[in-house]
Design an enzyme around this catalytic site. Structure first.
Site, PDB file in Angstrom:
ATOM      1  N   ARG A 146      52.601  44.198  11.825  1.00  0.00           N
ATOM      2  CA  ARG A 146      52.502  45.397  13.154  1.00  0.00           C
ATOM      3  C   ARG A 146      53.472  45.016  13.949  1.00  0.00           C
ATOM      4  O   ARG A 146      54.439  44.571  14.778  1.00  0.00           O
ATOM      5  CB  ARG A 146      51.482  44.430  13.672  1.00  0.00           C
ATOM      6  CG  ARG A 146      50.426  45.166  15.003  1.00  0.00           C
ATOM      7  CD  ARG A 146      51.592  45.728  16.071  1.00  0.00           C
ATOM      8  NE  ARG A 146      51.850  44.571  17.229  1.00  0.00           N
ATOM      9  CZ  ARG A 146      52.377  44.268  17.845  1.00  0.00           C
ATOM     10  NH1 ARG A 146      53.518  44.745  17.502  1.00  0.00           N
ATOM     11  NH2 ARG A 146      52.920  42.556  17.941  1.00  0.00           N
ATOM     12  N   ASN A 173      54.077  49.581  23.403  1.00  0.00           N
ATOM     13  CA  ASN A 173      54.999  50.542  22.609  1.00  0.00           C
ATOM     14  C   ASN A 173      55.399  51.267  21.631  1.00  0.00           C
ATOM     15  O   ASN A 173      53.719  51.155  20.783  1.00  0.00           O
ATOM     16  CB  ASN A 173      56.505  50.454  23.328  1.00  0.00           C
ATOM     17  CG  ASN A 173      56.544  48.722  22.480  1.00  0.00           C
ATOM     18  OD1 ASN A 173      56.299  48.379  21.593  1.00  0.00           O
ATOM     19  ND2 ASN A 173      57.067  47.793  24.034  1.00  0.00           N
ATOM     20  N   GLU A 195      58.141  37.278  14.135  1.00  0.00           N
ATOM     21  CA  GLU A 195      58.358  38.690  14.998  1.00  0.00           C
ATOM     22  C   GLU A 195      57.054  39.753  14.593  1.00  0.00           C
ATOM     23  O   GLU A 195      57.764  40.308  13.095  1.00  0.00           O
ATOM     24  CB  GLU A 195      59.450  39.511  15.345  1.00  0.00           C
ATOM     25  CG  GLU A 195      59.685  40.584  15.676  1.00  0.00           C
ATOM     26  CD  GLU A 195      59.475  40.191  17.770  1.00  0.00           C
ATOM     27  OE1 GLU A 195      60.059  39.968  17.909  1.00  0.00           O
ATOM     28  OE2 GLU A 195      59.511  41.445  17.921  1.00  0.00           O
ATOM     29  N   ASP A 196      56.342  40.786  15.174  1.00  0.00           N
ATOM     30  CA  ASP A 196      55.766  41.104  14.846  1.00  0.00           C
ATOM     31  C   ASP A 196      54.593  41.354  13.807  1.00  0.00           C
ATOM     32  O   ASP A 196      54.821  42.659  12.804  1.00  0.00           O
ATOM     33  CB  ASP A 196      56.532  42.846  14.240  1.00  0.00           C
ATOM     34  CG  ASP A 196      56.995  43.359  15.548  1.00  0.00           C
ATOM     35  OD1 ASP A 196      56.461  43.280  16.929  1.00  0.00           O
ATOM     36  OD2 ASP A 196      57.697  44.514  16.127  1.00  0.00           O
ATOM     37  N   ASP A 239      57.961  35.355  19.433  1.00  0.00           N
ATOM     38  CA  ASP A 239      58.271  36.606  20.699  1.00  0.00           C
ATOM     39  C   ASP A 239      56.920  37.341  21.490  1.00  0.00           C
ATOM     40  O   ASP A 239      56.786  37.605  22.215  1.00  0.00           O
ATOM     41  CB  ASP A 239      59.504  37.433  20.241  1.00  0.00           C
ATOM     42  CG  ASP A 239      59.927  37.955  21.663  1.00  0.00           C
ATOM     43  OD1 ASP A 239      59.594  37.505  22.872  1.00  0.00           O
ATOM     44  OD2 ASP A 239      59.992  38.732  21.262  1.00  0.00           O
ATOM     45  N   ASP A 240      56.624  38.054  20.437  1.00  0.00           N
ATOM     46  CA  ASP A 240      55.526  38.437  21.118  1.00  0.00           C
ATOM     47  C   ASP A 240      54.303  38.050  21.797  1.00  0.00           C
ATOM     48  O   ASP A 240      54.133  38.664  22.335  1.00  0.00           O
ATOM     49  CB  ASP A 240      54.617  39.633  19.359  1.00  0.00           C
ATOM     50  CG  ASP A 240      55.073  40.194  18.978  1.00  0.00           C
ATOM     51  OD1 ASP A 240      56.611  41.426  18.828  1.00  0.00           O
ATOM     52  OD2 ASP A 240      55.870  39.943  17.530  1.00  0.00           O
ATOM     53  N   TYR A 273      67.350  49.702  20.353  1.00  0.00           N
ATOM     54  CA  TYR A 273      66.098  48.671  20.018  1.00  0.00           C
ATOM     55  C   TYR A 273      65.042  49.490  20.329  1.00  0.00           C
ATOM     56  O   TYR A 273      65.094  50.856  19.824  1.00  0.00           O
ATOM     57  CB  TYR A 273      65.973  46.965  20.248  1.00  0.00           C
ATOM     58  CG  TYR A 273      65.145  46.702  20.097  1.00  0.00           C
ATOM     59  CD1 TYR A 273      64.925  45.983  18.832  1.00  0.00           C
ATOM     60  CD2 TYR A 273      63.993  45.931  20.461  1.00  0.00           C
ATOM     61  CE1 TYR A 273      64.172  45.598  18.048  1.00  0.00           C
ATOM     62  CE2 TYR A 273      62.655  45.719  20.378  1.00  0.00           C
ATOM     63  CZ  TYR A 273      62.869  45.348  18.466  1.00  0.00           C
ATOM     64  OH  TYR A 273      61.565  44.710  17.743  1.00  0.00           O
ATOM     65  N   LYS A 330      66.499  43.162  16.291  1.00  0.00           N
ATOM     66  CA  LYS A 330      65.873  41.661  17.600  1.00  0.00           C
ATOM     67  C   LYS A 330      67.572  40.657  18.059  1.00  0.00           C
ATOM     68  O   LYS A 330      67.132  40.490  17.974  1.00  0.00           O
ATOM     69  CB  LYS A 330      64.906  41.286  16.631  1.00  0.00           C
ATOM     70  CG  LYS A 330      63.795  40.126  17.996  1.00  0.00           C
ATOM     71  CD  LYS A 330      62.645  40.783  18.227  1.00  0.00           C
ATOM     72  CE  LYS A 330      62.161  40.495  19.964  1.00  0.00           C
ATOM     73  NZ  LYS A 330      60.868  41.162  20.354  1.00  0.00           N
TER      74      LYS A 330
HETATM   75  P1  NAI Z   1      47.414  43.922  17.925  1.00  0.00           P
HETATM   76  O1  NAI Z   1      47.581  44.848  16.843  1.00  0.00           O
HETATM   77  O2  NAI Z   1      47.745  41.626  18.062  1.00  0.00           O
HETATM   78  O3  NAI Z   1      46.591  43.941  19.301  1.00  0.00           O
HETATM   79  C1  NAI Z   1      45.750  45.234  19.877  1.00  0.00           C
HETATM   80  C2  NAI Z   1      44.785  44.931  20.720  1.00  0.00           C
HETATM   81  O4  NAI Z   1      44.563  46.222  21.496  1.00  0.00           O
HETATM   82  C3  NAI Z   1      43.880  44.550  19.802  1.00  0.00           C
HETATM   83  O5  NAI Z   1      43.211  43.759  20.664  1.00  0.00           O
HETATM   84  C4  NAI Z   1      43.361  45.974  20.076  1.00  0.00           C
HETATM   85  O6  NAI Z   1      41.117  45.220  19.038  1.00  0.00           O
HETATM   86  C5  NAI Z   1      42.582  46.058  21.068  1.00  0.00           C
HETATM   87  N1  NAI Z   1      43.015  47.416  21.254  1.00  0.00           N
HETATM   88  C6  NAI Z   1      43.413  48.760  19.931  1.00  0.00           C
HETATM   89  N2  NAI Z   1      42.564  50.059  20.414  1.00  0.00           N
HETATM   90  C7  NAI Z   1      42.056  49.141  21.340  1.00  0.00           C
HETATM   91  C8  NAI Z   1      40.968  50.572  22.412  1.00  0.00           C
HETATM   92  N3  NAI Z   1      41.082  51.550  21.696  1.00  0.00           N
HETATM   93  N4  NAI Z   1      40.757  50.190  23.280  1.00  0.00           N
HETATM   94  C9  NAI Z   1      40.971  48.678  23.500  1.00  0.00           C
HETATM   95  N5  NAI Z   1      41.242  47.906  23.294  1.00  0.00           N
HETATM   96  C10 NAI Z   1      41.658  48.260  22.043  1.00  0.00           C
HETATM   97  O7  NAI Z   1      48.975  43.512  18.748  1.00  0.00           O
HETATM   98  P2  NAI Z   1      49.630  43.728  20.147  1.00  0.00           P
HETATM   99  O8  NAI Z   1      51.565  42.407  19.461  1.00  0.00           O
HETATM  100  O9  NAI Z   1      48.649  42.328  21.028  1.00  0.00           O
HETATM  101  O10 NAI Z   1      50.783  44.325  20.780  1.00  0.00           O
HETATM  102  C11 NAI Z   1      50.053  45.446  21.291  1.00  0.00           C
HETATM  103  C12 NAI Z   1      50.653  46.009  22.442  1.00  0.00           C
HETATM  104  O11 NAI Z   1      51.840  45.222  22.755  1.00  0.00           O
HETATM  105  C13 NAI Z   1      51.856  46.441  21.233  1.00  0.00           C
HETATM  106  O12 NAI Z   1      51.612  48.190  21.903  1.00  0.00           O
HETATM  107  C14 NAI Z   1      53.260  46.316  20.916  1.00  0.00           C
HETATM  108  O13 NAI Z   1      53.460  47.364  21.155  1.00  0.00           O
HETATM  109  C15 NAI Z   1      53.098  46.001  22.656  1.00  0.00           C
HETATM  110  N6  NAI Z   1      54.233  44.856  23.438  1.00  0.00           N
HETATM  111  C16 NAI Z   1      54.725  45.551  24.280  1.00  0.00           C
HETATM  112  C17 NAI Z   1      55.861  44.140  24.432  1.00  0.00           C
HETATM  113  C18 NAI Z   1      57.026  44.699  25.864  1.00  0.00           C
HETATM  114  O14 NAI Z   1      56.446  45.249  26.559  1.00  0.00           O
HETATM  115  N7  NAI Z   1      57.326  43.644  26.048  1.00  0.00           N
HETATM  116  C19 NAI Z   1      55.700  42.991  23.502  1.00  0.00           C
HETATM  117  C20 NAI Z   1      55.276  43.170  22.958  1.00  0.00           C
HETATM  118  C21 NAI Z   1      54.151  43.839  22.717  1.00  0.00           C
END
Ligand code: NAI
Length: 549
Positions: free
Chosen positions: A148, A400, A237-238, A260-261, A95, A166
């Site tokens: 995404r 990530n 997912e994603d 899950d996200d 993963y 997953k």
């Molecule tokens: P998303 O695309 O729904 O949201 C991203 C957010 O970040 C948006 O609100 C966007 O406006 C904001 N953003 C983007 N560039 C920015 C910047 N330069 N300055 C400020 N804000 C900015 O994505 P989602 O689903 O919320 O995932 C976000 C991240 O969290 C991903 O990298 C994902 O890999 C990570 N993630 C980590 C998990 C974990 O560690 N357990 C689980 C799920 C997601």
């Protein structure tokens, strides 16, 4: 004893039946395998030794990933034996983060189909397509539209490895038997020009449709699943943040679904928060949270933290007042006109600002949580501001893959002079600073969703609720021994992940029974009940079934 209608080479070509060099002489005779295999009968341990040797000769994790996928295509038990023998080593290969690389190159490294590929061109015929899946009792479909993928954006069909990986974690981490799992890629096109131009791209060469068209396709899919696989839970997912939240709201009270996200991330980060406040000697309701990112992960987490604060006696409005979000357009505040409804509870009265460090100075959070998808945004000034206003700043850099983390643990501990309580979305090695060793935890959903999956599988739960994620978070948090908490570790050790998830699943199963959502009878001993259903990667004794004339 397992009987099979397959014979000879067909047995070797079936990854569920194939034991390769471990067939006994009696099985070789009975199944027509004499001469088709080397003249040995090896133990599973010896086979594992060979796999390890071959893996050690690969130069990159992507090569190891490709090798393991190939192993799964040939010998399912040996694949799971390998991954379950050392989860801390293999989870990052099957993963995240390696799977990110595998997604980027999916059309180029593709060898065999796995799971299902359902395109929007099949609208009107989805039920028929689902019936092509060879198994009738499917309990989990993990589905993405590639909108995404991790922090990598819209990858279209290159996101197909995500539901595959997953679901492997359901088995590897919590023992959900693999025959009940169906990975699914819903192909609604992609807006990724790079892939649309790539001759080896494996998806539809079309840009994405308007949201309503996508949602009506997803409606048909979700309804078809209820008919074709009535015991099935759908794991989203994603998807892009807004699709993720909308689709969850659309189905969560009607069907057995979760995202899950949104919910899994929230569950594991809540587990980290529960332990962070344990270290600080405070309560969740004492903290003030500022998120960098306001997408699906941020919203799911903000909502779940608020639910957890409400559980601790706070009014919802007061809980929401302690949570601030900051996105690509700056701090969410009440003059912003570009917000979705689900973001508005967190848009408080505040002057507009696009400077995150300035927002820290004025909001004065105790905790910052990075879910922005963008690496490096927790700069030195951000961490120093947090340490200036907090004795123990909580800094979670969750984006990530690895280079998207908002800061590294080394940066967090160094810039905060060892004061930060840190977690990341990926695994980082221990950090040694001024004679102290810090253990940065990995706030990875894989502590939560496989356990929820196991609980749902065992109880045949009819719905998945937020309370189940809060219970899972508490159960995960409770399993970190105090000596590791002292070194900053917020999550259980990965070596013991199966045992840890059995305990978590049993606690979630109790809640399922207590809430009246179970569709099986309540057993006396819940841990034993879960343990009984755990998949073990052992070969069954095989015998030929009598063929009909
Ligand atoms: P998303 O695309 O729904 O949201 C991203 C957010 O970040 C948006 O609100 C966007 O406006 C904001 N953003 C983007 N560039 C920015 C910047 N330069 N300055 C400020 N804000 C900015 O994505 P989602 O689903 O919320 O995932 C976000 C991240 O969290 C991903 O990298 C994902 O890999 C990570 N993630 C980590 C998990 C974990 O560690 N357990 C689980 C799920 C997601």
């Amino acid at each position: 004893m397992t009987t099979t209608l397959k014979y000879g080479i067909e047995v070797l070509r079936d990854p569920v039946l194939n034991k390769s060099t471990a067939f006994t002489e009696a099985e070789k005779q009975a199944l027509g395998l004499v001469g088709l295999l080397p003249e040995v009968t090896e133990t599973e341990d010896l086979q594992l030794q060979r796999v390890m040797l071959q893996l050690s000769r690969k130069n990159t994790d992507l090569e190891r990933y490709i090798y393991l996928v190939n192993l799964l295509d040939h010998n399912e038990a040996l694949f799971y034996r390998t991954v379950m023998s050392d989860p801390a080593r293999f989870l990052p290969i099957v993963y995240d983060p390696t799977i990110g690389e595998a997604c980027l190159q999916f059309g180029h490294i593709y060898r065999q189909p796995r799971g299902m590929y359902l395109s929007i061109m099949r609208r009107g015929h989805v039920k028929g397509v689902l019936k092509n899946w060879p198994r009738k009792d499917v309990r989990f479909i993990c589905v993405t539209d590639g909108g995404r993928i991790l922090g990598l954006g819209d990858l279209g069909a290159n996101g197909a490895p995500i539901p595959i990986g997953k679901l492997q974690l359901y088995t590897a981490c919590a023992g959900v038997p693999p025959q009940y799992l169906l990975p699914m890629y819903l192909d609604a096109g992609t807006n990724n020009e790079h892939y649309l131009q790539d001759p080896l791209y494996l998806g539809m060469r079309k840009t994405r449709p308007p949201a309503e068209e996508l949602y009506s396709f997803v409606d048909e899919f979700v309804e078809a699943v209820q008919e074709v696989f009535p015991k099935c839970c759908i794991h989203f997912e994603d998807w892009t943040g807004s699709d993720a939240v909308h689709l969850l709201q659309r189905y969560r009270n009607k069907y057995c679904v979760y995202n899950d996200d949104v919910q899994g991330t929230a569950g594991i980060v809540l587990a980290g928060m529960i332990n962070a406040v344990k270290i600080k000697g405070t309560k969740l309701t004492d903290e003030k949270y500022l998120f960098l990112g306001a997408g699906s992960a941020a919203i799911g987490l903000a909502d779940l933290i608020c639910s957890a604060m409400v559980r601790q006696g706070m009014k919802l409005k007061d809980a929401q007042a302690r949570v601030y979000l900051f996105d690509i357009n700056g701090l969410l505040e009440d003059s912003r006109k570009d917000l979705f409804d689900f973001q508005k509870p967190y848009a408080h009265r505040h002057a507009p600002t696009r400077d995150f460090a300035a927002a820290i100075e004025s909001v004065k959070p105790t905790t910052i949580i990075g879910v922005s998808t963008v690496g490096g945004l927790f700069r030195q000034r951000v961490v120093e501001s947090m340490s200036g206003i907090n004795e123990r700043p909580v800094i979670f850099a969750l984006s990530n893959p690895t280079d998207h983390a908002e800061c590294t643990p080394e940066q967090a501990y160094t810039w905060s002079k060892g004061k930060a309580i840190y977690a990341a979305g990926v695994q980082f090695p221990p950090v040694h600073l001024n004679g102290q060793t810090f253990l940065p935890g990995q706030a990875n959903n894989f502590y939560v969703f496989p356990a929820i999956g196991m609980a749902v599988f065992a109880t045949q739960a009819s719905r998945i609720t937020d309370e189940m994620f809060i219970e899972a978070a508490q159960a995960v948090a409770d399993q970190v021994p105090s000596e590791l908490l002292k070194q900053g570790l917020l999550f259980p050790l990965q070596q013991n992940i199966l045992e840890s998830e059995i305990q978590t699943a049993a606690r979630v199963a109790k809640l399922v029974f207590d809430s009246g959502l179970a569709r099986v009878e309540r057993p006396a001993d819940l841990v034993a009940f879960i343990r009984q259903q755990v998949y073990r990667p052992d070969y069954a004794d095989l015998a030929p079934a009598t063929r009909a004339a």
